[in-house]
Design a protein around this motif. Sequence first.
Motif, PDB file in Angstrom:
ATOM      1  N   MET A   1       0.839  -1.186   0.000  1.00 17.51           N
ATOM      2  CA  MET A   1       0.000   0.000   0.000  1.00 17.51           C
ATOM      3  C   MET A   1       0.877   1.240   0.000  1.00 17.51           C
ATOM      4  N   ALA A   2       0.391   2.302  -0.644  1.00 17.26           N
ATOM      5  CA  ALA A   2       1.166   3.527  -0.776  1.00 17.26           C
ATOM      6  C   ALA A   2       0.497   4.656   0.000  1.00 17.26           C
ATOM      7  N   LEU A   3       1.161   5.122   1.055  1.00 10.78           N
ATOM      8  CA  LEU A   3       0.656   6.252   1.834  1.00 10.78           C
ATOM      9  C   LEU A   3       0.988   7.542   1.098  1.00 10.78           C
ATOM     10  N   LEU A   4      -0.032   8.321   0.794  1.00  9.95           N
ATOM     11  CA  LEU A   4       0.139   9.590   0.103  1.00  9.95           C
ATOM     12  C   LEU A   4       0.060  10.741   1.103  1.00  9.95           C
ATOM     13  N   HIS A   5       0.666  11.857   0.737  1.00 13.13           N
ATOM     14  CA  HIS A   5       0.641  13.044   1.589  1.00 13.13           C
ATOM     15  C   HIS A   5       0.030  14.202   0.809  1.00 13.13           C
ATOM     16  N   ARG A   6      -0.842  14.935   1.464  1.00 15.71           N
ATOM     17  CA  ARG A   6      -1.334  16.172   0.853  1.00 15.71           C
ATOM     18  C   ARG A   6      -0.270  17.227   1.090  1.00 15.71           C
ATOM     19  N   ALA A   7       0.618  17.316   0.126  1.00 21.26           N
ATOM     20  CA  ALA A   7       1.818  18.134   0.313  1.00 21.26           C
ATOM     21  C   ALA A   7       2.059  19.010  -0.903  1.00 21.26           C
ATOM     22  N   GLU A   8       2.862  20.022  -0.695  1.00 24.52           N
ATOM     23  CA  GLU A   8       3.323  20.870  -1.796  1.00 24.52           C
ATOM     24  C   GLU A   8       4.651  20.332  -2.291  1.00 24.52           C
ATOM     25  N   ILE A   9       4.785  20.179  -3.619  1.00 22.33           N
ATOM     26  CA  ILE A   9       6.011  19.667  -4.221  1.00 22.33           C
ATOM     27  C   ILE A   9       6.512  20.699  -5.218  1.00 22.33           C
ATOM     28  N   ARG A  10       7.769  21.114  -5.049  1.00 20.32           N
ATOM     29  CA  ARG A  10       8.369  22.108  -5.941  1.00 20.32           C
ATOM     30  C   ARG A  10       9.742  21.663  -6.407  1.00 20.32           C
ATOM     31  N   PRO A  11       9.979  21.616  -7.721  1.00 24.29           N
ATOM     32  CA  PRO A  11       8.965  21.745  -8.765  1.00 24.29           C
ATOM     33  C   PRO A  11       8.006  20.552  -8.744  1.00 24.29           C
ATOM     34  N   THR A  12       6.885  20.654  -9.422  1.00 25.37           N
ATOM     35  CA  THR A  12       5.967  19.527  -9.487  1.00 25.37           C
ATOM     36  C   THR A  12       6.579  18.430 -10.355  1.00 25.37           C
ATOM     37  N   LYS A  13       6.011  17.245 -10.272  1.00 25.02           N
ATOM     38  CA  LYS A  13       6.508  16.137 -11.098  1.00 25.02           C
ATOM     39  C   LYS A  13       6.406  16.470 -12.580  1.00 25.02           C
ATOM     40  N   LEU A  14       5.291  17.062 -12.975  1.00 30.79           N
ATOM     41  CA  LEU A  14       5.105  17.377 -14.394  1.00 30.79           C
ATOM     42  C   LEU A  14       6.043  18.482 -14.846  1.00 30.79           C
ATOM     43  N   GLU A  15       6.330  19.449 -13.984  1.00 31.45           N
ATOM     44  CA  GLU A  15       7.304  20.477 -14.329  1.00 31.45           C
ATOM     45  C   GLU A  15       8.689  19.864 -14.501  1.00 31.45           C
ATOM     46  N   LEU A  16       9.015  18.913 -13.653  1.00 36.33           N
ATOM     47  CA  LEU A  16      10.305  18.225 -13.758  1.00 36.33           C
ATOM     48  C   LEU A  16      10.398  17.464 -15.079  1.00 36.33           C
ATOM     49  N   LEU A  17       9.312  16.764 -15.434  1.00 38.42           N
ATOM     50  CA  LEU A  17       9.312  15.983 -16.677  1.00 38.42           C
ATOM     51  C   LEU A  17       9.336  16.883 -17.909  1.00 38.42           C
ATOM     52  N   ALA A  18       8.742  18.063 -17.811  1.00 38.67           N
ATOM     53  CA  ALA A  18       8.709  18.970 -18.958  1.00 38.67           C
ATOM     54  C   ALA A  18      10.107  19.387 -19.390  1.00 38.67           C
ATOM     55  N   THR A  19      11.048  19.434 -18.455  1.00 41.93           N
ATOM     56  CA  THR A  19      12.427  19.796 -18.793  1.00 41.93           C
ATOM     57  C   THR A  19      13.277  18.575 -19.122  1.00 41.93           C
ATOM     58  N   TRP A  20      12.875  17.401 -18.604  1.00 45.71           N
ATOM     59  CA  TRP A  20      13.677  16.188 -18.784  1.00 45.71           C
ATOM     60  C   TRP A  20      13.298  15.411 -20.049  1.00 45.71           C
ATOM     61  N   LEU A  21      12.024  15.296 -20.330  1.00 50.23           N
ATOM     62  CA  LEU A  21      11.564  14.460 -21.440  1.00 50.23           C
ATOM     63  C   LEU A  21      12.132  14.863 -22.805  1.00 50.23           C
TER      64      LEU A  21
END
Length: 209
Positions: A1-21
């Motif tokens: 099971m994966a415990l998730l957190h209601r958290a702020e992530i900077r940069p977001t995962k999608l922002e990170l992928l936008a520069t990496w992909l």
Amino acid sequence: MALLHRAEIRPTKLELLATWLPGRDWYQGDTDAQVARVAAYRFDDPAGEVGIETLLVRAGTGPVHQVPLTYRGAPLDGAEEWLVGTVEHSVLGTRWVYDACGDPVYAAALADAVLAGSGQAEEYFEVDGAREVRPASMDIHTDAAGTVEIPRLGAVRRVVDGDPTVIVTDAIELAVLRRLGRTGSAPTGATLTGTWDGVTAPLAYASLR
């Protein structure tokens, strides 16, 4: 099971992928378009130390790409070439984000999903001491569960980046498809497939031989 957190992530995962992909040879998409999440699934790390999440993303009208990621609380020795970047998580602190194909924890989890049918991890939040389950955004299946003895993987010997990306261990080879539904990308061997909203015919995600 994966415990998730209601958290702020900077940069977001999608922002990170936008520069990496755009730097990946297997990536196809408009570099000016926003990277959008299509669906995702997670695996469990038995040790509870590494987050394992596979994102399905699309940029503009481009194809759906499969991007498995691992999240770690410290750098993974010898895996610099697989580092996507770091993010600041408001609950967990600094997280090192890796292309999971270069992470042995992901290789073991993927092999277990293909051969044992372990499936995806149930995601949940803890709210006032109670468990709040987040519905899965997609389904995954395998055509080999219970039909093949699960071998001991041993060490990851090499990873060949491409589409598919091939993970070579002492006992098996795993092939991870990057562009889903691509013509001519049918894998050989035991296969993990999946569907999500709007896609009812299973698409191959990965295979094992």
